[in-house]
Each structure stands twice: as structure tokens, then as C-alpha cells.
Scaffold this active site. Sequence first.
Site, PDB file in Angstrom:
ATOM      1  N   LYS A  24     -10.135 121.824  79.713  1.00 16.21           N
ATOM      2  CA  LYS A  24     -10.794 120.673  79.425  1.00 16.21           C
ATOM      3  C   LYS A  24     -12.080 120.631  79.911  1.00 16.21           C
ATOM      4  CE  LYS A  24     -10.399 115.472  79.848  1.00 16.21           C
ATOM      5  NZ  LYS A  24      -9.523 114.436  80.722  1.00 16.21           N
TER       6      LYS A  24
ATOM      7  N   SER B  74      -8.517 110.522  77.273  1.00 14.04           N
ATOM      8  CA  SER B  74      -9.979 111.347  77.132  1.00 14.04           C
ATOM      9  C   SER B  74      -9.352 112.840  76.715  1.00 14.04           C
ATOM     10  CB  SER B  74     -10.669 111.371  78.319  1.00 14.04           C
ATOM     11  OG  SER B  74     -10.221 112.065  79.304  1.00 14.04           O
TER      12      SER B  74
ATOM     13  N   SER C   4      -5.176 109.870  80.979  1.00 18.16           N
ATOM     14  CA  SER C   4      -5.809 110.899  80.192  1.00 18.16           C
ATOM     15  C   SER C   4      -5.189 112.284  80.024  1.00 18.16           C
ATOM     16  CB  SER C   4      -7.399 111.152  80.629  1.00 18.16           C
ATOM     17  OG  SER C   4      -8.137 110.185  80.064  1.00 18.16           O
TER      18      SER C   4
HETATM   19  N1  GLN Z   1      -8.406 105.817  78.861  1.00 16.74           N
HETATM   20  C1  GLN Z   1      -8.762 105.423  80.180  1.00 16.74           C
HETATM   21  C2  GLN Z   1     -10.458 105.131  80.231  1.00 16.74           C
HETATM   22  O1  GLN Z   1     -10.826 104.961  79.418  1.00 16.74           O
HETATM   23  C3  GLN Z   1      -8.340 106.546  81.059  1.00 16.74           C
HETATM   24  C4  GLN Z   1      -9.283 107.734  80.995  1.00 16.74           C
HETATM   25  C5  GLN Z   1      -8.801 108.803  81.847  1.00 16.74           C
HETATM   26  O2  GLN Z   1      -7.839 108.942  82.451  1.00 16.74           O
HETATM   27  N2  GLN Z   1      -9.717 109.617  82.223  1.00 16.74           N
HETATM   28  O3  GLN Z   1     -10.743 104.940  81.588  1.00 16.74           O
END
Ligand code: GLN
Length: 497
Positions: A77, A152, A176
Site C-alpha cells: 500500500k 482505503s 481499510s
Molecule cells: N473508511 C474509513 C475512513 O474513511 C476508514 C479508513 C481507514 O481505515 N484508513 O476513515
Amino acid sequence: MIHLSAAEMAAKLVAGETSSVALTQAHLDRIAAVDTDVHAFLFVNTEGALEQARAVDAKRAAGEKLSPLAGVPLALKDVMTQKGVPTTAGSKILEGWRPPYDSTVVTNLKNNGIVILGKTNMDEFAMGSSTENSAYGPTHNPWDLTRIPGGSGGGSSAALAAFEAPLAIGTDTGGSIRQPAAVTGTVGVKPTYGGVSRFGLIAFSSSLDQAGPCARTVLDAALLHEAIAGHDPKDSTSINAPVPAVVKAAKSGDVKGMKIGVVKELNGDGYQSGVRTRFEESLELLAAAGAEIVEVSAPNFEYALAAYYLIAPSECSSNLARFDAMRYGLRVGDVDGASAESVMNLTREVGFGREVKRRIILGTYALSSGYYDAYYGSAQKVRTLITQDFNKAFEKCDVMVSPTCPTTAFKIGEKSDDPIAMYLNDIATIPVNMAGIGGMSLPAGLAPEDGLPVGFQIMAPAMQDQRMYLVGAALEAALLTKWGAPLLSMAPALVVK
Ligand code: GLN
């Protein structure tokens, strides 16, 4: 070769039936063939990967003792620093930045001989649930290219589902790793907070961020988990204790006598019917494997999403202050006579996307002196209540379970103008981050109404990560017997056959 599991690839390497160079090249070829459609990668490190592969092959030829995943390729990532390799965190503001150091996760991968193919797409600074917030365009779900691969970490999950890599690294602040796994039919694990070092993980919300393994099988996730986990003096929140025996658990899958707690509040209204069908069916399979299914209640989970959207933006407003146009990447408006302040303003205006700006403003507001107690302070109290809910529930069970997300993958563009609808995707994953415990998502089958993957979530107490692998392996084995083939072999749209 690309359709094998990482464990099977590793066995072929050990048996001398293939080389790391051949395996790496096969994946690079696959990326070249499908990634214009999938867009899982922001950067493919062809030369670097082959060089790493050659080095592993040479060590093997010399008879050196290698670690279990040595020579197997992986997708990283883009929120993790890798020395000399472009690292953007999905943001324009870091365009062109090449970190001068490796994150600890990357150091561990390299020490284990795991070959890093390249950097995967993500929502900007890991803020989002669809990868549509990437400054470099969305990633497409290999099951249906018109749908989101989750976020994400949508690049990592899509790379696995499209067979561009057998292993990937994700990070999970509110879901994410797990939500992308759920909507792509792959496995994703958020380890206990502090189990994997955050050194070199570009910070979004430091008290919630955690890196973890993504794979296509529970055993592969466990092998990667053990490769990246462990104490790191460079991260003050890293736990100084032995890594839970997750590989042993994934190989055993014995759930006889285990108590599995179904969270009353994470089911029912708002959950797609096919998601519930597959969840119920998974519970029956676990019961048949000898586990005892009990119901547990967590009344404060109802407030988790609201509290998260105060804590995470508050921390991000502070963390993202470092992008000041002076130290990294983009610099705009640097003309003769321009003040540092105007360069900073112009750079942040151009360099950050809409969602990132929304959260910086929200967080700055929540932390401002008149509102601190009402918003940030209250959210922290809710966080404690959520932890207490977990502690109480774990008195009655060994792991807790729920669907990973309320729905299957939605269409690209469907929710991109509606932040609240987007935030609701993480309703079942966020409590785990708030309490700092571990969470896993694995495929539970396809929703009958749309034929798309459904995720099953397993949550375990802090530093009891092995319990998720026990239950995950048991469910995976039962489902494999039922289906007769792994779920991903059923993906209708897997771009290139
Ligand atoms: N979807 C969540 C957010 O937008 C979690 C994102 C994540 O785990 N980095 O914050």
C-alpha cells in the site's frame, strides 16, 4: 502459477520447481496485462522487484536458510515508505517524493525475502471506503469493473483478487484492510494495535492506524502476519511481547468448544439481505465444526461511528500539518518575494483533495478551545465505553463476530458525493479500532441478489490474534468443502482469464 496461494508458491520455490525470478516475472506480466483495467498499482517497481528476486534465488542456490515466504511477491500500500521508491499516500501533495528510509514493515519484508512488486492505490491519506478519493483515479473491483474495490486499501485488495499479487500490505484505521477484503472476496487482518510497527506508515490517525496482512487465504495472511509483526523500538506504541502464534492457529483451525459471540447490534436493520444470509450460514458451519454460538450485546457500538469521525479527523488535522510545502513533495507559488505562508497556503490548496480538506477542517474545529470538551473530549469518553463493551462481551465468548460491512461492493460514483453514506460502510469495523483489538475479514460467499462477495468479521481480544485465525481457518475449510472451489475462482469478470 499466479493462481496458487502464497504458501503453495513458497513450497514450489523450496522444491526447486520454480524460481523467485520466474514467479516475480509472472506477476509483472499479469500486472501489465490487467492493470490498465483494474488500476491497482500507482507504481510498479519492475527492476527493484526482479533484483530482489535474483538475490533470493542466489541465497537459495547457496543453501542459505530462508524464511517461509522468501521469494514470494507482494503488493505494498502506497502509505508505507520504501527507500527510493515513489510514495504518495494517494495524494498530489506527495507527488514525486522518494522517501530516504524504509518503514519497519518494509524492512521486515526485505529481511524475509518477500519481493515488493510495487505500490498500490488508496484513498488519499487512507481517508475513504472506495479508493475514489485517490488523487490518481479510482481502482476497479475485479469482480465487476464498474464497482468499488473498497477503501482505503482498494489497490491492495484488487491486486489480490485480480491475481496481480498473492500477498499485500494494508493499513486499517477504521476498516481499510477489512472492508476492501470483504468486497473483493479476499482475506484481510487488522492485528492488535501495536502488534505491527507504525514506523514509516504515513500517519492519518496515530491512535487508530495499524498495518496488517492481506491475502487470498487465512494461512497466507498468517504467514505474512508473522513476517511483519513484532516489537520495534522506533515505534513508541509497539507492543514488547511475543507475536501471537497465528500460523499455528491457521494450520489447526480447531474451534471445538470455542465460544463465538454474535454481536446483537451489528446485524439486522441496514444490512443487505444477502449479507445476512451468508452470515447466518457461516454461523451454522462454525457450529457444525464444534463451536458454541452465543449472543452478546455491545450497546455503545451505536456511537462508535460518530466518535470515530471526531477522533480520526482531530488526529489527522494535527498529523497533516507536516505537509507544509517545505519538507516533502509538491511546492506551489514559490516565486520571488512569496512568503512561506502563501506558498504553504497555495500548496495545501492544490495538493489536498476534498475529503482531506473536509477532515482537516472538522478536526481543527473539534479541537478548538471552545469545543474541545464538547466534541473531542466526549468522543474519547465514548471510546472508553466501547472498550468496556468489548471487555464485558469477551467475558462470555472467545471471539466476537459480525458481517464485515452492511452491503456488497457499490458502484463507482454511487456514494462519492455523500460523505455520510460513505462513512456508514465502516459501521461494523470501526469499534475494533476504537478498542485497539484485532479484527479479520474473510469471504463468506456471494450475496444471492447481486452475486458479489460478502465478508465475515472475527474480532479477538488484544494480543489474542491467534483466535481469529483459528476461527477463520475453520470457516474457510467448511466453506471450501461446501463450494468445492475457492470463491475467487467464481469471479465472473476477472478481467483476463
Ligand atoms: N473508511 C474509513 C475512513 O474513511 C476508514 C479508513 C481507514 O481505515 N484508513 O476513515
